[in-house]
Design an enzyme around this catalytic site. Structure first.
Site, PDB file in Angstrom:
ATOM      1  N   SER A   1       0.506  -1.182  -0.279  1.00  0.00           N
ATOM      2  CA  SER A   1      -0.173   0.115   0.091  1.00  0.00           C
ATOM      3  C   SER A   1       0.574   1.410  -0.410  1.00  0.00           C
ATOM      4  O   SER A   1       0.228   2.177  -0.306  1.00  0.00           O
ATOM      5  CB  SER A   1      -1.422  -0.235   1.151  1.00  0.00           C
ATOM      6  OG  SER A   1      -0.617   0.008   2.627  1.00  0.00           O
ATOM      7  N   CYS A   2       2.394   1.157   0.602  1.00  0.00           N
ATOM      8  CA  CYS A   2       3.207   2.399   0.620  1.00  0.00           C
ATOM      9  C   CYS A   2       3.622   3.142  -0.893  1.00  0.00           C
ATOM     10  O   CYS A   2       3.465   1.993  -2.299  1.00  0.00           O
ATOM     11  CB  CYS A   2       4.050   1.933   1.426  1.00  0.00           C
ATOM     12  SG  CYS A   2       4.772   1.571   1.191  1.00  0.00           S
ATOM     13  N   GLY A   3       4.425   3.636  -1.075  1.00  0.00           N
ATOM     14  CA  GLY A   3       4.732   4.102  -2.402  1.00  0.00           C
ATOM     15  C   GLY A   3       6.341   3.206  -2.674  1.00  0.00           C
ATOM     16  O   GLY A   3       6.578   3.798  -4.098  1.00  0.00           O
TER      17      GLY A   3
ATOM     18  N   CYS B   1       8.241   0.183  -0.966  1.00  0.00           N
ATOM     19  CA  CYS B   1       7.624  -1.449  -0.454  1.00  0.00           C
ATOM     20  C   CYS B   1       6.984  -2.185  -2.488  1.00  0.00           C
ATOM     21  O   CYS B   1       6.222  -0.746  -2.999  1.00  0.00           O
ATOM     22  CB  CYS B   1       6.776  -1.919   0.523  1.00  0.00           C
ATOM     23  SG  CYS B   1       6.897  -1.313   1.890  1.00  0.00           S
TER      24      CYS B   1
END
Length: 261
Positions: free
Chosen positions: A111-113, A115
């Site tokens: 969900s992160c930019g 990972c």
């Protein structure tokens, strides 16, 4: 778009400081796997609140630089499956090569930019400069902080979700989106603004979270001139904001705030 409620009821045992215990039920926020597909190709899995998913699709697509404007999203479709939701997005033909290129550099779904990105060049791509705009008055920021709780129905019910708000130059809150994930809340806000053709017009974004570099990048790519966060920034967030010309206000409280330099 979905039949999954963003709120569920959960049983707890309430234990008082004097040792008394009682069985209670209270609402909790749902956290649902949202698998995003572009042109039928799996792209990412977000852990998100199952609400405002059309907004999420648009905001996430803009933040990932897969589209430049919402009109390049041809269609979105939401499908409930056994373990979560599949959010299917169809892009205009001119955007399809971007998906293929981006997928090549992703080695995991997240969900992160950062990972799942294969190399540092992809993780920290150059940011555009934010258009200069007058700084909001401190009084406007304090006014938005004081009013925000009244615009957070999901958090008021559960106490467990973040909010991202569009505030005008005077501090009035024009639009809010909520989600268990701070990234998702900001994507939903940006997506809702894009779908309704709302501009910043000298206003600012207010988010109820710490200021990580992903939040800065999402704000910059949305053209936001000022980002206000309730918690502290990371060093990389401050650096990226400075590079892009984003005004960064952090540790915003009812009685004080910090302006990053």
């Amino acid at each position: 778009m979905t039949s999954i409620s963003p709120i569920a009821q959960q049983g707890f045992t309430r234990i008082a400081c004097m040792g008394d215990a009682e069985d209670v039920e209270r609402p909790i926020a749902q956290e649902t796997p949202i698998a995003i597909e572009y042109q039928g190709l799996g792209y990412a899995v977000l852990m998100a609140t199952p609400a405002d998913l059309d907004d999420l699709a648009v905001g996430f697509s803009l933040a990932e630089r897969l589209v430049d404007r919402p009109e390049q999203i041809v269609e979105t479709g939401c499908h409930v499956v056994d373990r979560g939701i599949i959010l299917r997005v169809v892009l205009a033909d001119e955007c399809v090569p971007r998906v293929a290129d981006r997928v090549r550099h992703r080695v995991a779904e997240s969900s992160c930019g950062l990972c799942g990105i294969e190399n540092l060049e992809q993780a920290l791509r150059p940011l555009p400069r934010v258009d200069e705009a007058p700084a909001p008055a401190n009084a406007s920021i304090f006014a938005a902080l004081a009013a925000l709780a009244d615009h957070q129905p999901l958090n008021r019910a559960t106490g467990g979700v973040h909010a991202a708000a569009l505030c005008d130059a005077g501090g009035a809150i024009r639009l809010v989106r909520e989600d268990v994930g701070r990234h998702n809340a900001l994507d939903k806000l940006v997506g809702a603004m894009a779908r309704s053709a709302l501009a910043w017009n000298g206003g600012f974004a207010l988010v109820t979270s710490r200021c990580s570099f992903e939040m800065v990048e999402k704000a910059v790519l949305a053209g936001c001139p000022t980002l206000v966060t309730l918690s502290a920034p990371t060093g990389l967030a401050v650096d990226r904001a400075r590079e892009a010309g984003l005004r960064l206000v952090v540790l915003a409280r009812s009685d004080a705030l910090l302006l990053a330099r």
